[in-house]
Design a protein around this motif. Structure first.
Motif, mmCIF file in Angstrom:
data_model
loop_
_atom_site.group_PDB
_atom_site.id
_atom_site.type_symbol
_atom_site.label_atom_id
_atom_site.label_comp_id
_atom_site.label_asym_id
_atom_site.label_seq_id
_atom_site.Cartn_x
_atom_site.Cartn_y
_atom_site.Cartn_z
ATOM 1 N N MET A 1 -12.374 -48.256 -27.683
ATOM 2 C CA MET A 1 -12.233 -49.678 -26.760
ATOM 3 C C MET A 1 -12.853 -50.838 -27.317
ATOM 4 S SD MET A 1 -13.069 -48.701 -22.759
ATOM 5 C CE MET A 1 -12.128 -47.883 -21.685
ATOM 6 N N LEU A 2 -13.793 -50.714 -28.310
ATOM 7 C CA LEU A 2 -14.315 -52.037 -28.920
ATOM 8 C C LEU A 2 -13.286 -52.484 -30.078
ATOM 9 C CD1 LEU A 2 -18.250 -51.679 -29.391
ATOM 10 C CD2 LEU A 2 -16.942 -53.035 -27.877
ATOM 11 N N SER A 3 -12.439 -51.411 -30.365
ATOM 12 C CA SER A 3 -11.522 -51.881 -31.560
ATOM 13 C C SER A 3 -10.185 -52.535 -30.896
ATOM 14 C CB SER A 3 -10.973 -50.710 -32.306
ATOM 15 O OG SER A 3 -10.350 -49.868 -31.680
ATOM 16 N N ILE A 4 -10.045 -52.213 -29.716
ATOM 17 C CA ILE A 4 -8.720 -52.547 -29.011
ATOM 18 C C ILE A 4 -8.982 -54.039 -28.173
ATOM 19 C CG2 ILE A 4 -7.171 -52.106 -27.154
ATOM 20 C CD1 ILE A 4 -7.083 -49.310 -28.441
ATOM 21 N N LEU A 5 -10.312 -53.875 -27.476
ATOM 22 C CA LEU A 5 -10.284 -54.951 -26.480
ATOM 23 C C LEU A 5 -10.459 -56.340 -26.881
ATOM 24 C CD1 LEU A 5 -9.916 -54.572 -23.350
ATOM 25 C CD2 LEU A 5 -12.470 -54.113 -22.983
ATOM 26 N N PRO A 6 -11.388 -56.564 -27.847
ATOM 27 C CA PRO A 6 -11.516 -57.878 -28.364
ATOM 28 C C PRO A 6 -10.354 -58.700 -28.865
ATOM 29 C CG PRO A 6 -13.212 -56.502 -29.269
ATOM 30 C CD PRO A 6 -12.187 -55.798 -28.562
ATOM 31 N N LEU B 1 -3.704 -48.482 -20.974
ATOM 32 C CA LEU B 1 -3.539 -49.256 -19.854
ATOM 33 C C LEU B 1 -4.600 -50.432 -19.623
ATOM 34 C CD1 LEU B 1 -1.981 -49.745 -17.090
ATOM 35 C CD2 LEU B 1 -3.096 -48.314 -16.172
ATOM 36 N N TYR B 2 -5.865 -50.228 -19.923
ATOM 37 C CA TYR B 2 -6.841 -51.201 -19.773
ATOM 38 C C TYR B 2 -6.876 -52.302 -20.513
ATOM 39 C CZ TYR B 2 -9.079 -48.820 -23.750
ATOM 40 O OH TYR B 2 -9.259 -48.209 -24.891
ATOM 41 N N ALA B 3 -5.702 -52.321 -21.602
ATOM 42 C CA ALA B 3 -5.454 -53.524 -22.597
ATOM 43 C C ALA B 3 -4.526 -54.349 -21.707
ATOM 44 C CB ALA B 3 -5.068 -52.976 -23.834
ATOM 45 N N ALA B 4 -3.653 -53.771 -20.650
ATOM 46 C CA ALA B 4 -2.756 -54.509 -20.127
ATOM 47 C C ALA B 4 -3.568 -55.232 -18.885
ATOM 48 C CB ALA B 4 -1.705 -53.527 -19.188
ATOM 49 N N PHE B 5 -4.582 -54.971 -18.455
ATOM 50 C CA PHE B 5 -5.238 -55.585 -17.225
ATOM 51 C C PHE B 5 -5.427 -57.100 -17.495
ATOM 52 C CE2 PHE B 5 -7.409 -51.323 -15.811
ATOM 53 C CZ PHE B 5 -6.282 -50.826 -15.332
ATOM 54 N N PRO B 6 -6.118 -57.355 -18.795
ATOM 55 C CA PRO B 6 -6.263 -58.956 -19.102
ATOM 56 C C PRO B 6 -4.941 -59.544 -19.004
ATOM 57 C CG PRO B 6 -7.331 -57.601 -20.518
ATOM 58 C CD PRO B 6 -6.722 -56.537 -19.512
ATOM 59 N N ILE B 7 -3.956 -59.030 -19.772
ATOM 60 C CA ILE B 7 -2.745 -59.611 -19.758
ATOM 61 C C ILE B 7 -2.101 -59.990 -18.582
ATOM 62 C CG2 ILE B 7 -0.258 -59.397 -20.958
ATOM 63 C CD1 ILE B 7 -1.636 -57.591 -23.069
ATOM 64 N N GLY B 8 -1.956 -59.089 -17.482
ATOM 65 C CA GLY B 8 -1.301 -59.201 -16.215
ATOM 66 C C GLY B 8 -2.072 -60.344 -15.631
#
Lengths: 159, 174
Positions: free
Chosen positions: B42-47, B92-99
């Motif tokens: 998660m730390l490698s993807i979310l930032p 999917l959690y990477a899509a939340f901030p974008i949405g």
């Protein structure tokens, strides 16, 4: 692979933005930091919970409950299981394939795969932070029902 | 109450881990190792995702998103939401901030629901993977059924959420 690409895009974007407008770039970084700090605790909870589930869930038990003899109940359990666990698709597909070979119900596997990707109970707190409670509950429960519908139709098609 | 839930859950998890540690130290270690793997992922993807959202927020004017994906955008807006979802990769959690960023810039709720579900269920590399492991028949029939299901989910959500004025209050800022 995804990680390298996304860091590359983010880095390039940040650099371009910095060259063109410092104030806007600082604004973007502030946005990033605020979002990150507000998300970090929920993420920690989700990840810790996953650690527990993946450690204590026996796979023999799983296979018994979603076998062909388990019927509709097995399909529902598979859907619930798929909603809860959070495993990457590239691990889940081989796992599902091995269950299928060992005699799992096609409907159960379809339900599991569909809820796995579309329903996220563990990530729901995170989703709520972004879109609110009603949106999250609606999207996830509708996806759950649809997964069951898809599973039963597939049971008819692939018989 | 929502704010207190996270510390409470953290305390419960810490207590549970301590309890397991007392009985079966090896199991407690296994829990922590599995968690560590996911944490690093998660730390490698979310930032970078959040950085891109920040840049999007600072640079893209609200009018543009409203025009392309807003209430009046029709089939074009839904197609854009659909394309954004399929070409994306990652969880999917990477899509939340974008949405969320798109929603705040004026995209319609229906389009965001479609975007999230498509991101979750229909990604080209994932479909190829499913074909490889579960077979063409299984993968393609699941795909063919998922498509209308997503449009239906989006439609139902729009129907139920748009009618309710409380919606705006319940959408907290990230």
């Amino acid at each position: 692979m995804f990680t390298v690409v996304i860091w590359g895009i983010a880095g390039t974007g940040l650099l371009l933005s910095w060259c063109r407008n410092r104030a806007k770039t600082r604004e973007a970084l502030r946005f990033f930091w605020r979002a990150f700090i507000s998300l970090a605790p929920s993420i920690l909870v989700i990840i810790w919970a996953i650690g527990f589930i993946l450690t204590f869930l026996p796979s023999g038990y799983v296979l018994n409950t979603i076998g062909r003899s388990a019927g509709i109940m097995g399909v529902v359990i598979a859907a619930v299981f798929g909603s809860i666990v959070l495993i990457p698709a590239f691990i889940a597909f081989p796992l599902a394939a091995s269950f299928l070979r060992q005699g799992a119900d096609v409907r159960a596997i379809a339900a599991f795969v569909t809820t796995l990707v579309m329903v996220g109970v563990l990530t729901a707190p995170l989703e709520m932070k972004f879109f609110g409670k009603r949106f999250t509950v609606l999207r996830n429960s509708l996806s759950f029902v649809m997964a069951l519908v898809i599973a039963f139709i597939m049971g008819v098609i692939l018989r | 109450m929502k704010i207190k839930a996270v510390p409470a859950a953290l305390a419960t998890l810490a207590a549970a881990t301590a309890l397991v540690w007392a009985v079966r130290p090896d199991k407690a270690l296994a829990v922590l190792f599995v968690s560590k793997d996911y944490l690093l992922e998660m730390l490698s993807i979310l930032p970078p995702v959040l950085i891109l959202c920040g840049l999007f927020d600072a640079w893209v004017p609200k009018r543009t998103v409203e025009r392309l994906m807003g209430e009046a955008s029709g089939i074009k807006g839904t197609s854009i939401a659909f394309l954004l979802g399929t070409v994306a990769m990652g969880p999917l959690y990477a899509a939340f901030p974008i949405g969320k960023a798109l929603l705040e810039k004026g995209a319609s709720l229906y389009n965001i629901a479609v975007f999230l579900c498509v991101w979750a269920a229909i990604k080209i590399p994932m479909v190829l993977f499913e074909i490889r492991f579960l077979g063409v028949e299984f993968a393609l029939s699941r795909l063919a059924l998922t498509l209308p299901a997503i449009l239906l989910i989006g439609g139902l959500m729009k129907l139920w959420l748009d009618r309710d004025p409380r919606r705006r209050k319940e959408t907290p800022a990230p």
